[in-house]
Motif scaffolding. Sequence first.
Motif, mmCIF file in Angstrom:
data_model
loop_
_atom_site.group_PDB
_atom_site.id
_atom_site.type_symbol
_atom_site.label_atom_id
_atom_site.label_comp_id
_atom_site.label_asym_id
_atom_site.label_seq_id
_atom_site.Cartn_x
_atom_site.Cartn_y
_atom_site.Cartn_z
ATOM 1 N N TRP A 85 -20.674 16.324 -20.082
ATOM 2 C CA TRP A 85 -21.665 16.754 -19.104
ATOM 3 C C TRP A 85 -21.007 17.272 -17.831
ATOM 4 C CZ3 TRP A 85 -26.512 18.024 -19.631
ATOM 5 C CH2 TRP A 85 -27.241 17.523 -20.715
ATOM 6 N N LEU A 86 -19.953 16.603 -17.392
ATOM 7 C CA LEU A 86 -19.267 17.054 -16.188
ATOM 8 C C LEU A 86 -18.601 18.405 -16.392
ATOM 9 C CD1 LEU A 86 -17.746 13.699 -14.940
ATOM 10 C CD2 LEU A 86 -19.474 15.088 -13.774
ATOM 11 N N MET A 87 -18.018 18.617 -17.574
ATOM 12 C CA MET A 87 -17.392 19.906 -17.836
ATOM 13 C C MET A 87 -18.450 21.012 -17.922
ATOM 14 S SD MET A 87 -14.590 20.944 -20.591
ATOM 15 C CE MET A 87 -14.298 22.648 -20.942
ATOM 16 N N ALA A 88 -19.596 20.703 -18.515
ATOM 17 C CA ALA A 88 -20.689 21.679 -18.559
ATOM 18 C C ALA A 88 -21.167 22.003 -17.148
ATOM 19 C CB ALA A 88 -21.838 21.150 -19.405
ATOM 20 N N ALA A 89 -21.261 20.982 -16.302
ATOM 21 C CA ALA A 89 -21.675 21.209 -14.908
ATOM 22 C C ALA A 89 -20.652 22.073 -14.178
ATOM 23 C CB ALA A 89 -21.851 19.869 -14.197
ATOM 24 N N MET A 90 -19.368 21.869 -14.451
ATOM 25 C CA MET A 90 -18.335 22.707 -13.847
ATOM 26 C C MET A 90 -18.486 24.157 -14.286
ATOM 27 S SD MET A 90 -14.927 20.331 -14.168
ATOM 28 C CE MET A 90 -13.813 21.692 -13.803
ATOM 29 N N GLY A 91 -18.718 24.371 -15.569
ATOM 30 C CA GLY A 91 -18.887 25.730 -16.082
ATOM 31 C C GLY A 91 -20.114 26.416 -15.506
ATOM 32 N N ILE A 92 -21.213 25.673 -15.424
ATOM 33 C CA ILE A 92 -22.446 26.240 -14.875
ATOM 34 C C ILE A 92 -22.263 26.567 -13.394
ATOM 35 C CG2 ILE A 92 -24.845 25.682 -14.298
ATOM 36 C CD1 ILE A 92 -24.924 24.132 -16.996
ATOM 37 N N SER A 93 -21.623 25.665 -12.656
ATOM 38 C CA SER A 93 -21.416 25.940 -11.229
ATOM 39 C C SER A 93 -20.479 27.126 -11.016
ATOM 40 C CB SER A 93 -20.891 24.695 -10.509
ATOM 41 O OG SER A 93 -19.600 24.370 -10.944
ATOM 42 N N ALA A 94 -19.520 27.302 -11.910
ATOM 43 C CA ALA A 94 -18.627 28.457 -11.801
ATOM 44 C C ALA A 94 -19.388 29.765 -12.036
ATOM 45 C CB ALA A 94 -17.469 28.331 -12.787
ATOM 46 N N VAL A 95 -20.249 29.771 -13.036
ATOM 47 C CA VAL A 95 -21.025 30.984 -13.319
ATOM 48 C C VAL A 95 -21.987 31.285 -12.175
ATOM 49 C CG1 VAL A 95 -22.779 31.965 -14.849
ATOM 50 C CG2 VAL A 95 -20.799 30.822 -15.820
ATOM 51 N N ILE A 96 -22.682 30.257 -11.695
ATOM 52 C CA ILE A 96 -23.612 30.459 -10.576
ATOM 53 C C ILE A 96 -22.859 30.925 -9.334
ATOM 54 C CG2 ILE A 96 -25.170 29.272 -8.979
ATOM 55 C CD1 ILE A 96 -26.114 27.604 -11.389
ATOM 56 N N GLY A 97 -21.707 30.316 -9.068
ATOM 57 C CA GLY A 97 -20.900 30.734 -7.920
ATOM 58 C C GLY A 97 -20.467 32.179 -8.022
ATOM 59 N N LEU A 98 -20.067 32.594 -9.206
ATOM 60 C CA LEU A 98 -19.649 33.980 -9.402
ATOM 61 C C LEU A 98 -20.819 34.938 -9.212
ATOM 62 C CD1 LEU A 98 -17.243 35.757 -10.118
ATOM 63 C CD2 LEU A 98 -17.870 35.519 -12.514
ATOM 64 N N VAL A 99 -21.987 34.579 -9.722
ATOM 65 C CA VAL A 99 -23.170 35.417 -9.549
ATOM 66 C C VAL A 99 -23.535 35.524 -8.074
ATOM 67 C CG1 VAL A 99 -25.663 35.533 -10.005
ATOM 68 C CG2 VAL A 99 -24.086 35.039 -11.871
ATOM 69 N N VAL A 100 -23.439 34.419 -7.344
ATOM 70 C CA VAL A 100 -23.761 34.440 -5.910
ATOM 71 C C VAL A 100 -22.786 35.339 -5.152
ATOM 72 C CG1 VAL A 100 -23.777 33.016 -3.816
ATOM 73 C CG2 VAL A 100 -24.950 32.223 -5.873
ATOM 74 N N VAL A 101 -21.499 35.217 -5.443
ATOM 75 C CA VAL A 101 -20.501 36.049 -4.757
ATOM 76 C C VAL A 101 -20.740 37.522 -5.062
ATOM 77 C CG1 VAL A 101 -18.048 36.640 -4.654
ATOM 78 C CG2 VAL A 101 -18.750 34.254 -4.586
ATOM 79 N N ILE A 102 -20.982 37.844 -6.316
ATOM 80 C CA ILE A 102 -21.232 39.243 -6.697
ATOM 81 C C ILE A 102 -22.506 39.760 -6.033
ATOM 82 C CG2 ILE A 102 -21.861 40.730 -8.641
ATOM 83 C CD1 ILE A 102 -19.892 39.054 -10.331
ATOM 84 N N ALA A 103 -23.566 38.942 -6.017
ATOM 85 C CA ALA A 103 -24.824 39.374 -5.400
ATOM 86 C C ALA A 103 -24.652 39.601 -3.905
ATOM 87 C CB ALA A 103 -25.916 38.334 -5.656
ATOM 88 N N LEU A 104 -23.919 38.721 -3.244
ATOM 89 C CA LEU A 104 -23.702 38.898 -1.808
ATOM 90 C C LEU A 104 -22.860 40.136 -1.514
ATOM 91 C CD1 LEU A 104 -23.122 35.205 -0.706
ATOM 92 C CD2 LEU A 104 -25.097 36.651 -0.185
ATOM 93 N N GLU A 105 -21.864 40.377 -2.325
ATOM 94 C CA GLU A 105 -21.048 41.581 -2.136
ATOM 95 C C GLU A 105 -21.848 42.837 -2.428
ATOM 96 O OE1 GLU A 105 -17.850 42.531 -1.043
ATOM 97 O OE2 GLU A 105 -18.228 40.598 -0.114
ATOM 98 N N TRP A 106 -22.686 42.790 -3.446
ATOM 99 C CA TRP A 106 -23.519 43.940 -3.784
ATOM 100 C C TRP A 106 -24.510 44.216 -2.655
ATOM 101 C CZ3 TRP A 106 -28.825 44.406 -5.265
ATOM 102 C CH2 TRP A 106 -29.157 45.664 -5.757
ATOM 103 N N ALA A 107 -25.100 43.136 -2.109
ATOM 104 C CA ALA A 107 -26.048 43.304 -1.008
ATOM 105 C C ALA A 107 -25.343 43.831 0.238
ATOM 106 C CB ALA A 107 -26.740 41.980 -0.704
ATOM 107 N N ALA A 108 -24.136 43.367 0.493
ATOM 108 C CA ALA A 108 -23.391 43.856 1.649
ATOM 109 C C ALA A 108 -23.043 45.335 1.479
ATOM 110 C CB ALA A 108 -22.117 43.036 1.840
ATOM 111 N N GLY A 109 -22.692 45.729 0.265
ATOM 112 C CA GLY A 109 -22.395 47.138 0.008
ATOM 113 C C GLY A 109 -23.626 48.002 0.092
ATOM 114 N N ALA A 110 -24.776 47.491 -0.377
ATOM 115 C CA ALA A 110 -26.006 48.249 -0.337
ATOM 116 C C ALA A 110 -26.500 48.417 1.098
ATOM 117 C CB ALA A 110 -27.083 47.567 -1.173
ATOM 118 N N SER A 111 -26.319 47.372 1.915
ATOM 119 C CA SER A 111 -26.784 47.475 3.288
ATOM 120 C C SER A 111 -25.898 48.371 4.144
ATOM 121 C CB SER A 111 -26.880 46.091 3.921
ATOM 122 O OG SER A 111 -25.594 45.531 4.062
#
Length: 117
Positions: A85-111
């Motif tokens: 369960w902890l390893m699954a939580a690590m994987g999920i948090s990594a994917v969510i973190g990557l999506v957040v970073v990409i979304a913020l960079e995309w929004a910064a580029g769009a603005s």
Amino acid sequence: MTDPTEYDPTSLRNQPAMRAGSEKRWLIAGGILLVVAGTIFAFLMPLQFASAGMALSLLVAGYLAMILSAIFIQSARAKSMTLAWLMAAMGISAVIGLVVVIALEWAAGASSGHSGV
């Protein structure tokens, strides 16, 4: 009443890694996940320091929780389930973190008027 999946050999909870697996396999796999995802977030720190730093912190905290679970949980089955369960939580948090970073960079580029291409 007993769990019907308790004696089902095809149930996920009855796989060898969950029944009596060594914690080494989970710690090695979690360490590999930490190194790979941690390296990615370390390279993303100049772009989005707070978001990448938070994702990296969650990964490190998850791996520390895995180490503490491997040390202090006595039951092999409970230890394996906790580490999974902890390893699954690590994987999920990594994917969510990557999506957040990409979304913020995309929004910064769009603005800023960049098309991103």
